[in-house]
Design an enzyme around this catalytic site. Structure first.
Site, PDB file in Angstrom:
ATOM      1  N   GLY A   1     -21.030   6.679   4.006  1.00 42.51           N
ATOM      2  CA  GLY A   1     -20.113   7.084   2.940  1.00 42.51           C
ATOM      3  C   GLY A   1     -20.680   6.779   1.573  1.00 42.51           C
ATOM      4  O   GLY A   1     -20.780   5.614   1.181  1.00 42.51           O
TER       5      GLY A   1
ATOM      6  N   LYS B   1       0.867  -1.182   0.000  1.00 45.68           N
ATOM      7  CA  LYS B   1       0.000   0.000   0.000  1.00 45.68           C
ATOM      8  C   LYS B   1       0.895   1.219   0.000  1.00 45.68           C
ATOM      9  O   LYS B   1       2.038   1.155   0.473  1.00 45.68           O
ATOM     10  CB  LYS B   1      -0.875   0.009   1.268  1.00 45.68           C
ATOM     11  CG  LYS B   1      -2.130   0.827   1.146  1.00 45.68           C
ATOM     12  CD  LYS B   1      -3.272   0.058   0.486  1.00 45.68           C
ATOM     13  CE  LYS B   1      -4.497   0.925   0.327  1.00 45.68           C
ATOM     14  NZ  LYS B   1      -5.624   0.180  -0.234  1.00 45.68           N
TER      15      LYS B   1
ATOM     16  N   GLY C   1     -19.445   7.465  -1.430  1.00 39.25           N
ATOM     17  CA  GLY C   1     -18.411   7.708  -2.430  1.00 39.25           C
ATOM     18  C   GLY C   1     -18.518   6.661  -3.519  1.00 39.25           C
ATOM     19  O   GLY C   1     -19.617   6.173  -3.826  1.00 39.25           O
ATOM     20  N   ASN C   2     -17.382   6.280  -4.093  1.00 39.13           N
ATOM     21  CA  ASN C   2     -17.401   5.326  -5.213  1.00 39.13           C
ATOM     22  C   ASN C   2     -18.012   3.993  -4.809  1.00 39.13           C
ATOM     23  O   ASN C   2     -18.902   3.476  -5.483  1.00 39.13           O
ATOM     24  CB  ASN C   2     -15.961   5.087  -5.698  1.00 39.13           C
ATOM     25  CG  ASN C   2     -15.375   6.328  -6.325  1.00 39.13           C
ATOM     26  OD1 ASN C   2     -16.062   7.045  -7.044  1.00 39.13           O
ATOM     27  ND2 ASN C   2     -14.121   6.605  -6.031  1.00 39.13           N
TER      28      ASN C   2
HETATM   29  P1  NAD Z   1     -14.443   7.641  -1.705  1.00 42.59           P
HETATM   30  O1  NAD Z   1     -13.465   8.672  -1.286  1.00 42.59           O
HETATM   31  O2  NAD Z   1     -14.995   7.683  -3.087  1.00 42.59           O
HETATM   32  O3  NAD Z   1     -15.686   7.622  -0.694  1.00 42.59           O
HETATM   33  C1  NAD Z   1     -15.582   7.765   0.670  1.00 42.59           C
HETATM   34  C2  NAD Z   1     -16.784   8.611   1.078  1.00 42.59           C
HETATM   35  O4  NAD Z   1     -16.863   8.608   2.499  1.00 42.59           O
HETATM   36  C3  NAD Z   1     -16.674  10.073   0.651  1.00 42.59           C
HETATM   37  O5  NAD Z   1     -17.847  10.438  -0.061  1.00 42.59           O
HETATM   38  C4  NAD Z   1     -16.518  10.834   1.961  1.00 42.59           C
HETATM   39  O6  NAD Z   1     -17.093  12.124   1.933  1.00 42.59           O
HETATM   40  C5  NAD Z   1     -17.262   9.911   2.921  1.00 42.59           C
HETATM   41  N1  NAD Z   1     -16.915  10.076   4.321  1.00 42.59           N
HETATM   42  C6  NAD Z   1     -15.710  10.288   4.900  1.00 42.59           C
HETATM   43  N2  NAD Z   1     -15.820  10.373   6.232  1.00 42.59           N
HETATM   44  C7  NAD Z   1     -17.141  10.189   6.518  1.00 42.59           C
HETATM   45  C8  NAD Z   1     -17.895  10.144   7.715  1.00 42.59           C
HETATM   46  N3  NAD Z   1     -17.322  10.312   8.903  1.00 42.59           N
HETATM   47  N4  NAD Z   1     -19.215   9.941   7.621  1.00 42.59           N
HETATM   48  C9  NAD Z   1     -19.826   9.774   6.435  1.00 42.59           C
HETATM   49  N5  NAD Z   1     -19.155   9.798   5.255  1.00 42.59           N
HETATM   50  C10 NAD Z   1     -17.842  10.005   5.299  1.00 42.59           C
HETATM   51  O7  NAD Z   1     -13.721   6.231  -1.427  1.00 42.59           O
HETATM   52  P2  NAD Z   1     -14.167   4.803  -1.962  1.00 42.59           P
HETATM   53  O8  NAD Z   1     -13.325   4.429  -3.127  1.00 42.59           O
HETATM   54  O9  NAD Z   1     -15.644   4.724  -2.065  1.00 42.59           O
HETATM   55  O10 NAD Z   1     -13.665   3.879  -0.755  1.00 42.59           O
HETATM   56  C11 NAD Z   1     -14.409   3.826   0.462  1.00 42.59           C
HETATM   57  C12 NAD Z   1     -13.729   2.857   1.405  1.00 42.59           C
HETATM   58  O11 NAD Z   1     -13.646   1.575   0.800  1.00 42.59           O
HETATM   59  C13 NAD Z   1     -12.294   3.207   1.806  1.00 42.59           C
HETATM   60  O12 NAD Z   1     -12.056   2.796   3.119  1.00 42.59           O
HETATM   61  C14 NAD Z   1     -11.451   2.372   0.848  1.00 42.59           C
HETATM   62  O13 NAD Z   1     -10.161   2.110   1.365  1.00 42.59           O
HETATM   63  C15 NAD Z   1     -12.279   1.137   0.767  1.00 42.59           C
HETATM   64  N6  NAD Z   1     -12.086   0.346  -0.435  1.00 42.59           N
HETATM   65  C16 NAD Z   1     -12.320   0.895  -1.652  1.00 42.59           C
HETATM   66  C17 NAD Z   1     -12.168   0.105  -2.779  1.00 42.59           C
HETATM   67  C18 NAD Z   1     -12.480   0.640  -4.149  1.00 42.59           C
HETATM   68  O14 NAD Z   1     -12.656  -0.167  -5.073  1.00 42.59           O
HETATM   69  N7  NAD Z   1     -12.594   1.951  -4.332  1.00 42.59           N
HETATM   70  C19 NAD Z   1     -11.738  -1.221  -2.661  1.00 42.59           C
HETATM   71  C20 NAD Z   1     -11.524  -1.750  -1.383  1.00 42.59           C
HETATM   72  C21 NAD Z   1     -11.697  -0.953  -0.282  1.00 42.59           C
END
Ligand code: NAD
Length: 351
Positions: A178, A80, A180-181
């Site tokens: 959350g 990482k 997000g993506n």
């Molecule tokens: P992202 O940044 O697109 O989304 C994260 C979201 O969480 C954001 O919209 C942010 O505003 C919100 N957020 C942050 N703190 C918050 C809180 N206290 N309360 C509510 N919302 C909050 O990231 P992502 O790609 O969606 O990843 C999310 C999680 O999943 C991360 O922990 C990441 O490590 C994990 N993850 C992602 C992937 C992937 O394919 N993108 C794969 C494995 C693990």
């Protein structure tokens, strides 16, 4: 504890710090275990309060990647990287992406990068201008989150079966922290399967999107974890479930996309178990993204990648069952991954 002691305690092979004089980039790459293959794992851009916090994050995340890929049956190891931004929402630039790409390239394939929080396919495109040791560019994998989301939903099916509920999302309430993506893609899939959704995000526009597109009900960001629901789905950052929050949970299942959801794997895992909340360990549930990107990197056919994402359901069920005889779900999942690594070592020795 100093860095070398931390590495020894958790079994890391390498931790490397970098400062790029030209762009000011400050970054750390950690490689945990390369028994199965190169240290594979995304790059996180984040404003950490202290350097120690960034180090803690990269060590935990890289170790999680070892267990995640091993349990998912992908022959890569755990790695990482984190970029320490000078402030929140610091804009990403091509110069920074290229500087990070040059840092990754110094490892000559021993570490392979990809997206994580704060890093988009555009940023990986910039990194890829300087190194071929990345996955998840626009032309090579892109955004892995739809695959991650599908894997999380597969893990939820296992958890429903494990607690004796029908494997049917109609009438099931899922609270997503959350949007997000990953969180938004989970909302999309679950909405299609008839689930009721409750969502929260610290960014109001992300919440609005889930409400408008998937009929979700919005709650305040500080209320989502303790909202009454069937499945709590953490999809923001790690460390959100601890000794303060777990006693207040009002769900039957915890299963989400975020990495390192438990503040303390052992203590908090045991607390969830004591409360009879079925917990699918994060690195089992959220392996879909690494399966897709590392699978592509390794030239695995699409059908083999898809099969491994489907298999997240059976792996999750196995771990939920194993956890009944172990201190926590996390311990059961690490034991499962360790067995996979030991089997691979035996096969190498047998050749
Ligand atoms: P992202 O940044 O697109 O989304 C994260 C979201 O969480 C954001 O919209 C942010 O505003 C919100 N957020 C942050 N703190 C918050 C809180 N206290 N309360 C509510 N919302 C909050 O990231 P992502 O790609 O969606 O990843 C999310 C999680 O999943 C991360 O922990 C990441 O490590 C994990 N993850 C992602 C992937 C992937 O394919 N993108 C794969 C494995 C693990």
């Amino acid at each position: 504890m100093n860095t070398l002691e931390l590495m020894k305690e958790h079994g890391h092979e390498l931790v490397s710090f970098h400062h790029d004089r030209e762009t000011g980039l400050r970054a750390i790459i950690a490689v945990h275990d390369t028994t199965l293959g190169p240290g594979f794992g995304g790059t996180r851009r984040w404003h950490y309060a202290t350097e120690a916090e960034a180090l803690h994050d990269v060590l935990r995340l890289s170790e999680g990647m070892t267990w995640k890929s091993a349990a998912a049956g992908i022959p890569v190891g755990g790695g990482k990287s984190v970029i320490l931004t000078p402030r929140h929402n610091h804009p990403a630039t091509e110069a920074e992406g290229r500087a990070m790409g040059r840092f990754v390239n110094t490892f000559n394939g021993y570490y392979v990068g990809a997206e994580d929080v704060g890093v988009s396919p555009q940023f990986v495109d910039w990194m890829a201008l300087e190194t071929r040791f990345v996955a998840g560019t626009h032309s090579f994998g892109g955004d892995p989150s739809p695959f991650t989301a599908q894997g999380v939903v597969n893990a939820m099916k296992a958890a429903l079966a494990h607690i004796g509920r029908p494997v049917d999302f109609a009438g099931i309430t899922v609270a997503i922290q959350g949007c997000g993506n990953v969180g938004t893609n989970i909302a999309r899939i679950l909405h299609g399967l008839g689930a009721k959704l409750i969502v929260a995000d610290i960014r109001s526009e992300s919440v609005r999107n889930a409400v408008d597109l998937y009929g979700a009900t919005a709650v305040a960001a500080d209320a989502i974890l303790t909202t009454r629901c069937d499945i709590l789905c953490p999809c923001a950052l790690g460390g959100v479930l601890d000794g303060n929050v777990i006693p207040k949970l009002r769900c039957s299942i915890v299963c989400g996309g975020a990495n390192n959801v438990l503040e303390d794997y052992d203590e908090d895992g045991a607390l969830l178990k004591a409360r009879e909340i079925a917990y699918v360990p994060d690195f089992i549930a959220n392996a879909g993204g690494v399966i897709e990107l590392a699978g592509l990197y390794l030239d695995m056919p699409e059908e083999a990648r898809a099969r491994r994402i489907t298999d997240i359901e059976t792996t999750s069920l196995q771990i939920l069952r194993d956890a009944e005889h172990m201190p926590s779900g996390h311990a059961a999942a690490v034991a499962f991954a360790r067995r996979r690594i030991a089997e691979a070592k035996e096969q190498v020795h047998a050749r």
